[in-house]
Motif scaffolding. Structure first.
Motif, PDB file in Angstrom:
ATOM      1  N   ALA A 143      35.990  43.913  46.458  1.00  9.48           N
ATOM      2  CA  ALA A 143      35.093  43.964  47.402  1.00  9.48           C
ATOM      3  C   ALA A 143      35.271  45.304  48.126  1.00  9.48           C
ATOM      4  O   ALA A 143      34.484  45.598  48.886  1.00  9.48           O
ATOM      5  CB  ALA A 143      35.336  42.785  48.494  1.00  9.48           C
ATOM      6  N   TYR A 144      36.703  45.721  47.970  1.00  8.29           N
ATOM      7  CA  TYR A 144      36.919  46.961  48.846  1.00  8.29           C
ATOM      8  C   TYR A 144      37.045  48.504  47.864  1.00  8.29           C
ATOM      9  O   TYR A 144      37.445  49.342  48.299  1.00  8.29           O
ATOM     10  CB  TYR A 144      38.428  46.992  49.345  1.00  8.29           C
ATOM     11  CG  TYR A 144      38.579  45.630  50.454  1.00  8.29           C
ATOM     12  CD1 TYR A 144      37.978  45.699  51.575  1.00  8.29           C
ATOM     13  CD2 TYR A 144      39.140  44.800  49.711  1.00  8.29           C
ATOM     14  CE1 TYR A 144      38.192  44.629  52.545  1.00  8.29           C
ATOM     15  CE2 TYR A 144      39.491  43.426  50.640  1.00  8.29           C
ATOM     16  CZ  TYR A 144      38.833  43.481  51.960  1.00  8.29           C
ATOM     17  OH  TYR A 144      39.048  42.305  52.740  1.00  8.29           O
ATOM     18  N   GLY A 145      36.248  48.127  46.791  1.00  7.84           N
ATOM     19  CA  GLY A 145      36.296  49.168  45.797  1.00  7.84           C
ATOM     20  C   GLY A 145      34.996  50.085  45.915  1.00  7.84           C
ATOM     21  O   GLY A 145      34.883  51.157  45.107  1.00  7.84           O
ATOM     22  N   GLY A 146      34.543  50.269  47.152  1.00  5.35           N
ATOM     23  CA  GLY A 146      33.483  51.359  47.655  1.00  5.35           C
ATOM     24  C   GLY A 146      32.271  51.309  46.396  1.00  5.35           C
ATOM     25  O   GLY A 146      31.793  50.285  46.153  1.00  5.35           O
ATOM     26  N   ASN A 147      31.905  52.374  45.833  1.00  6.21           N
ATOM     27  CA  ASN A 147      30.904  52.518  44.728  1.00  6.21           C
ATOM     28  C   ASN A 147      31.147  51.647  43.551  1.00  6.21           C
ATOM     29  O   ASN A 147      30.142  51.304  42.875  1.00  6.21           O
ATOM     30  CB  ASN A 147      30.614  53.948  44.755  1.00  6.21           C
ATOM     31  CG  ASN A 147      30.103  54.749  45.901  1.00  6.21           C
ATOM     32  OD1 ASN A 147      29.620  53.880  46.639  1.00  6.21           O
ATOM     33  ND2 ASN A 147      30.199  56.116  45.943  1.00  6.21           N
ATOM     34  N   SER A 201      36.795  41.298  37.343  1.00  6.08           N
ATOM     35  CA  SER A 201      37.493  40.075  37.841  1.00  6.08           C
ATOM     36  C   SER A 201      36.977  38.810  37.741  1.00  6.08           C
ATOM     37  O   SER A 201      37.694  37.797  37.386  1.00  6.08           O
ATOM     38  CB  SER A 201      37.633  40.341  39.452  1.00  6.08           C
ATOM     39  OG  SER A 201      36.592  40.464  40.125  1.00  6.08           O
ATOM     40  N   SER A 202      35.658  39.002  37.867  1.00  2.00           N
ATOM     41  CA  SER A 202      34.898  37.454  37.292  1.00  2.00           C
ATOM     42  C   SER A 202      35.080  37.212  35.851  1.00  2.00           C
ATOM     43  O   SER A 202      35.510  36.180  35.323  1.00  2.00           O
ATOM     44  CB  SER A 202      33.258  37.499  37.427  1.00  2.00           C
ATOM     45  OG  SER A 202      33.100  37.560  38.878  1.00  2.00           O
ATOM     46  N   ASP A 203      35.223  38.139  34.978  1.00  3.45           N
ATOM     47  CA  ASP A 203      35.361  37.956  33.615  1.00  3.45           C
ATOM     48  C   ASP A 203      36.934  37.707  33.208  1.00  3.45           C
ATOM     49  O   ASP A 203      36.996  36.569  32.470  1.00  3.45           O
ATOM     50  CB  ASP A 203      35.251  39.624  32.721  1.00  3.45           C
ATOM     51  CG  ASP A 203      33.776  39.883  32.583  1.00  3.45           C
ATOM     52  OD1 ASP A 203      33.077  39.025  32.981  1.00  3.45           O
ATOM     53  OD2 ASP A 203      33.621  41.056  32.433  1.00  3.45           O
ATOM     54  N   PHE A 204      37.862  38.243  34.072  1.00  2.00           N
ATOM     55  CA  PHE A 204      39.224  37.566  34.139  1.00  2.00           C
ATOM     56  C   PHE A 204      39.371  36.055  34.191  1.00  2.00           C
ATOM     57  O   PHE A 204      39.835  35.291  33.582  1.00  2.00           O
ATOM     58  CB  PHE A 204      39.953  38.220  35.200  1.00  2.00           C
ATOM     59  CG  PHE A 204      40.414  39.713  34.644  1.00  2.00           C
ATOM     60  CD1 PHE A 204      41.602  39.694  33.460  1.00  2.00           C
ATOM     61  CD2 PHE A 204      40.660  40.932  35.695  1.00  2.00           C
ATOM     62  CE1 PHE A 204      41.829  41.052  33.154  1.00  2.00           C
ATOM     63  CE2 PHE A 204      41.041  41.931  35.144  1.00  2.00           C
ATOM     64  CZ  PHE A 204      41.567  42.033  33.926  1.00  2.00           C
ATOM     65  N   GLY A 205      38.550  35.726  35.502  1.00  2.00           N
ATOM     66  CA  GLY A 205      38.415  34.083  35.820  1.00  2.00           C
ATOM     67  C   GLY A 205      37.987  33.258  34.671  1.00  2.00           C
ATOM     68  O   GLY A 205      38.488  32.274  34.266  1.00  2.00           O
ATOM     69  N   ASP A 206      36.821  33.851  33.973  1.00  2.00           N
ATOM     70  CA  ASP A 206      36.356  33.107  33.069  1.00  2.00           C
ATOM     71  C   ASP A 206      37.048  33.103  31.731  1.00  2.00           C
ATOM     72  O   ASP A 206      37.307  31.678  31.377  1.00  2.00           O
ATOM     73  CB  ASP A 206      35.031  33.949  32.641  1.00  2.00           C
ATOM     74  CG  ASP A 206      33.867  33.567  33.767  1.00  2.00           C
ATOM     75  OD1 ASP A 206      34.039  32.835  34.595  1.00  2.00           O
ATOM     76  OD2 ASP A 206      33.025  34.543  33.565  1.00  2.00           O
ATOM     77  N   VAL A 207      37.902  33.990  31.288  1.00  2.00           N
ATOM     78  CA  VAL A 207      38.574  34.079  30.164  1.00  2.00           C
ATOM     79  C   VAL A 207      39.925  32.911  30.520  1.00  2.00           C
ATOM     80  O   VAL A 207      40.262  32.345  29.644  1.00  2.00           O
ATOM     81  CB  VAL A 207      39.078  35.540  29.788  1.00  2.00           C
ATOM     82  CG1 VAL A 207      40.184  35.243  28.912  1.00  2.00           C
ATOM     83  CG2 VAL A 207      38.058  36.209  29.385  1.00  2.00           C
ATOM     84  N   ILE A 208      40.338  33.027  31.641  1.00  5.34           N
ATOM     85  CA  ILE A 208      41.676  32.231  32.028  1.00  5.34           C
ATOM     86  C   ILE A 208      41.230  30.798  32.109  1.00  5.34           C
ATOM     87  O   ILE A 208      42.164  29.891  31.669  1.00  5.34           O
ATOM     88  CB  ILE A 208      42.236  32.775  33.478  1.00  5.34           C
ATOM     89  CG1 ILE A 208      42.864  34.135  33.094  1.00  5.34           C
ATOM     90  CG2 ILE A 208      43.144  31.751  33.992  1.00  5.34           C
ATOM     91  CD1 ILE A 208      43.399  34.822  34.483  1.00  5.34           C
ATOM     92  N   CYS A 209      40.074  30.561  32.428  1.00  6.03           N
ATOM     93  CA  CYS A 209      39.393  29.257  32.563  1.00  6.03           C
ATOM     94  C   CYS A 209      39.389  28.421  30.911  1.00  6.03           C
ATOM     95  O   CYS A 209      39.820  27.434  30.611  1.00  6.03           O
ATOM     96  CB  CYS A 209      38.012  29.016  33.049  1.00  6.03           C
ATOM     97  SG  CYS A 209      37.915  29.095  34.741  1.00  6.03           S
ATOM     98  N   SER A 258      31.160  46.878  39.949  1.00  2.00           N
ATOM     99  CA  SER A 258      31.915  46.889  38.418  1.00  2.00           C
ATOM    100  C   SER A 258      33.136  46.129  38.649  1.00  2.00           C
ATOM    101  O   SER A 258      33.658  45.295  37.721  1.00  2.00           O
ATOM    102  CB  SER A 258      32.163  48.403  38.027  1.00  2.00           C
ATOM    103  OG  SER A 258      30.914  48.980  37.898  1.00  2.00           O
ATOM    104  N   LEU A 259      34.047  46.315  39.575  1.00  2.96           N
ATOM    105  CA  LEU A 259      35.416  45.698  39.837  1.00  2.96           C
ATOM    106  C   LEU A 259      35.095  44.215  39.881  1.00  2.96           C
ATOM    107  O   LEU A 259      35.756  43.512  39.154  1.00  2.96           O
ATOM    108  CB  LEU A 259      36.053  46.538  41.052  1.00  2.96           C
ATOM    109  CG  LEU A 259      36.450  47.765  40.772  1.00  2.96           C
ATOM    110  CD1 LEU A 259      36.992  48.110  41.972  1.00  2.96           C
ATOM    111  CD2 LEU A 259      37.499  48.063  39.744  1.00  2.96           C
ATOM    112  N   MET A 260      34.205  43.734  40.666  1.00  2.68           N
ATOM    113  CA  MET A 260      33.593  42.330  40.718  1.00  2.68           C
ATOM    114  C   MET A 260      33.512  41.852  39.284  1.00  2.68           C
ATOM    115  O   MET A 260      34.018  40.571  39.119  1.00  2.68           O
ATOM    116  CB  MET A 260      32.674  42.301  41.690  1.00  2.68           C
ATOM    117  CG  MET A 260      32.327  40.863  42.129  1.00  2.68           C
ATOM    118  SD  MET A 260      33.741  40.356  43.455  1.00  2.68           S
ATOM    119  CE  MET A 260      33.153  41.286  44.690  1.00  2.68           C
ATOM    120  N   GLN A 261      32.781  42.567  38.793  1.00  2.00           N
ATOM    121  CA  GLN A 261      32.412  41.939  37.225  1.00  2.00           C
ATOM    122  C   GLN A 261      33.526  41.629  36.423  1.00  2.00           C
ATOM    123  O   GLN A 261      33.818  40.646  35.889  1.00  2.00           O
ATOM    124  CB  GLN A 261      31.406  42.855  36.654  1.00  2.00           C
ATOM    125  CG  GLN A 261      30.835  42.310  35.390  1.00  2.00           C
ATOM    126  CD  GLN A 261      30.315  41.062  35.345  1.00  2.00           C
ATOM    127  OE1 GLN A 261      29.355  40.955  36.084  1.00  2.00           O
ATOM    128  NE2 GLN A 261      30.848  39.953  34.630  1.00  2.00           N
TER     129      GLN A 261
END
Length: 205
Positions: free
Chosen positions: A169-173, A182-190, A177-180
């Motif tokens: 959320a603090y990645g500016g512009n 990190s979400s992919d990380f979470g999905d794969v770990i699940c 992309s960073l949020m996506q």
């Protein structure tokens, strides 16, 4: 006197045990492949964090930790795979010993008169079966302990993924992309957690 063992039962047990081991190995291979994917995702995340600059510094640190997590997970799963590599011969040994014991027990039962040393041979056969079953049981316990350790490691990976999402959320512009990523990380770990849960239900004994 010809004595035949109940081959159908023994073959069924053998096939069931082997099928279980194949499923264990397939789940492990799947987790290894997923860990490799996380490693690539982490490299991509590190690259994005560098492009985002100072604003994504925290995300970059977490991405490095996720890469280490992927490498640690790969090592854990490699050990699990090595642990189960020789189980086919162990299971085969157990089934064959059961079959031999069954043949001997049936022969003794049908023999009209006692044969010298038959009790000793029977005892030795049952002791050998107990030894083989003990080896398989010990292997299963080691697998359970290793799965528990791996589950704890994956929990850590989940915490890292959630923390990366906050930092994104603090990645500016580059925030979206960073949020996506990190979400992919979470999905794969699940997905990994689901595989580990299936492994917990696949006992070797």
């Amino acid at each position: 006197m010809d004595v035949e063992a109940p081959e159908d039962t023994s073959e069924h047990i053998h096939d069931t045990e082997l099928a279980r081991i194949v499923r264990v190995n397939e789940e492990i291979k799947g987790i290894v492949a997923t860990a490799f994917k996380i490693n690539l995702m982490a490299l991509n995340a590190i690259f994005l964090a560098k492009r985002a600059g100072h604003a994504a510094r925290g995300f970059g640190v977490l991405s490095n930790e996720l890469r280490r997590f992927a490498q640690d997970l790969t090592r854990e799963m490699t050990q699990l795979r090595e642990m189960t590599a020789n189980t086919v011969s162990t299971v085969t040994g157990v089934v064959q010993q059961k079959r031999l014991n069954g043949i001997l027990d049936e022969a003794v039962k049908r023999c009209p008169e006692p044969v010298s040393g038959e009790a000793r041979v029977q005892q030795r056969g049952h002791e050998q079966l107990a030894d083989k079953q003990g080896c398989l049981s010990a292997l299963d316990k080691r697998l359970r302990r290793s799965l528990d350790d791996t589950a704890q490691l994956v929990e850590l990976g989940g915490v890292l993924a959630r923390s990366a999402k906050i930092e994104a959320a603090y990645g500016g512009n580059f925030s979206a992309s960073l949020m996506q990523v990190s979400s992919d990380f979470g999905d794969v770990i699940c997905l990994i957690q689901e595989s580990l849960e299936r492994l917990r239900h696949l006992r070797l004994t």
